[in-house]
Scaffold this motif. Sequence first.
Motif, PDB file in Angstrom:
ATOM      1  N   UNK A 282       6.060   7.065 -21.492  1.00 41.98           N
ATOM      2  CA  UNK A 282       6.707   5.850 -21.004  1.00 41.98           C
ATOM      3  C   UNK A 282       6.608   5.746 -19.486  1.00 41.98           C
ATOM      4  N   UNK A 283       6.814   6.865 -18.802  1.00 39.38           N
ATOM      5  CA  UNK A 283       6.729   6.844 -17.337  1.00 39.38           C
ATOM      6  C   UNK A 283       5.317   6.496 -16.883  1.00 39.38           C
ATOM      7  N   UNK A 284       4.315   7.051 -17.538  1.00 40.77           N
ATOM      8  CA  UNK A 284       2.931   6.746 -17.176  1.00 40.77           C
ATOM      9  C   UNK A 284       2.614   5.278 -17.432  1.00 40.77           C
ATOM     10  N   UNK A 285       3.090   4.735 -18.542  1.00 44.92           N
ATOM     11  CA  UNK A 285       2.859   3.322 -18.831  1.00 44.92           C
ATOM     12  C   UNK A 285       3.546   2.433 -17.799  1.00 44.92           C
ATOM     13  N   UNK A 286       4.755   2.827 -17.392  1.00 48.56           N
ATOM     14  CA  UNK A 286       5.477   2.073 -16.367  1.00 48.56           C
ATOM     15  C   UNK A 286       4.717   2.085 -15.061  1.00 48.56           C
ATOM     16  N   UNK A 287       4.225   3.259 -14.663  1.00 42.36           N
ATOM     17  CA  UNK A 287       3.429   3.350 -13.440  1.00 42.36           C
ATOM     18  C   UNK A 287       2.167   2.493 -13.541  1.00 42.36           C
ATOM     19  N   UNK A 288       1.525   2.491 -14.679  1.00 39.33           N
ATOM     20  CA  UNK A 288       0.317   1.675 -14.862  1.00 39.33           C
ATOM     21  C   UNK A 288       0.625   0.190 -14.743  1.00 39.33           C
ATOM     22  N   UNK A 289       1.731  -0.254 -15.329  1.00 36.28           N
ATOM     23  CA  UNK A 289       2.102  -1.667 -15.264  1.00 36.28           C
ATOM     24  C   UNK A 289       2.443  -2.071 -13.833  1.00 36.28           C
ATOM     25  N   UNK A 290       3.196  -1.235 -13.134  1.00 33.55           N
ATOM     26  CA  UNK A 290       3.567  -1.546 -11.753  1.00 33.55           C
ATOM     27  C   UNK A 290       2.327  -1.585 -10.872  1.00 33.55           C
ATOM     28  N   UNK A 291       1.430  -0.611 -11.054  1.00 33.12           N
ATOM     29  CA  UNK A 291       0.201  -0.579 -10.262  1.00 33.12           C
ATOM     30  C   UNK A 291      -0.642  -1.822 -10.515  1.00 33.12           C
TER      31      UNK A 291
ATOM     32  N   UNK B 233       1.066  -4.847  -8.712  1.00 30.87           N
ATOM     33  CA  UNK B 233       0.853  -4.822  -7.267  1.00 30.87           C
ATOM     34  C   UNK B 233      -0.598  -5.141  -6.944  1.00 30.87           C
ATOM     35  N   UNK B 234      -1.513  -4.634  -7.731  1.00 37.92           N
ATOM     36  CA  UNK B 234      -2.936  -4.915  -7.514  1.00 37.92           C
ATOM     37  C   UNK B 234      -3.242  -6.399  -7.680  1.00 37.92           C
ATOM     38  N   UNK B 235      -2.627  -7.030  -8.678  1.00 42.70           N
ATOM     39  CA  UNK B 235      -2.843  -8.463  -8.885  1.00 42.70           C
ATOM     40  C   UNK B 235      -2.290  -9.285  -7.727  1.00 42.70           C
TER      41      UNK B 235
ATOM     42  N   UNK C  31       0.835  -1.189   0.000  1.00 42.58           N
ATOM     43  CA  UNK C  31       0.000   0.000   0.000  1.00 42.58           C
ATOM     44  C   UNK C  31       0.877   1.250   0.000  1.00 42.58           C
ATOM     45  N   UNK C  32       1.953   1.211   0.761  1.00 36.07           N
ATOM     46  CA  UNK C  32       2.863   2.350   0.813  1.00 36.07           C
ATOM     47  C   UNK C  32       3.489   2.635  -0.542  1.00 36.07           C
ATOM     48  N   UNK C  33       3.834   1.578  -1.278  1.00 38.69           N
ATOM     49  CA  UNK C  33       4.415   1.747  -2.611  1.00 38.69           C
ATOM     50  C   UNK C  33       3.413   2.437  -3.532  1.00 38.69           C
ATOM     51  N   UNK C  34       2.143   2.034  -3.460  1.00 44.37           N
ATOM     52  CA  UNK C  34       1.118   2.645  -4.310  1.00 44.37           C
ATOM     53  C   UNK C  34       0.905   4.114  -3.959  1.00 44.37           C
ATOM     54  N   UNK C  35       0.950   4.451  -2.669  1.00 52.41           N
ATOM     55  CA  UNK C  35       0.791   5.850  -2.253  1.00 52.41           C
ATOM     56  C   UNK C  35       1.947   6.685  -2.780  1.00 52.41           C
TER      57      UNK C  35
END
Length: 119
Positions: A18-27, A30-32, A1-5
């Motif tokens: 690219x940065x937005x896509x990276x954030x979307x993939x990481x999110x 973590x959600x999965x 949760x801290x990582x997502x915040x």
Amino acid sequence: LGVLVCMAKFSEVSTTRQAQQTYNIITTGISLVAAWSWEHAFDEAFDIVGHEYQVGYKGLVPKLVLSIVVPAALLPIYLSHVRPRVKEFEEEHEERHKALPGGAAEQGAAEQGAVEQTA
């Protein structure tokens, strides 16, 4: 949760695609992981309830009741809070995507042209 915040705070700093896509993939990743953890916890809880209350075929009745009651309890919350927020985010995303140069409409036309050329 801290990582997502932390990611939510820093995602607005970087505006590159690219940065937005990276954030979307990481999110999503973590959600999965969180979803699979919760699924495992619920599976164990249902097995324990089924084992403790041996009603029906090997505890099938309590499991069946829980499998109906839990989604029925969550459905009103989903319909009144989660679904409208998701629709808002999708509409904002579409508006932002259309406003950008080379947005979805232009990219779709370019992709359609490329498909027609190869056909």
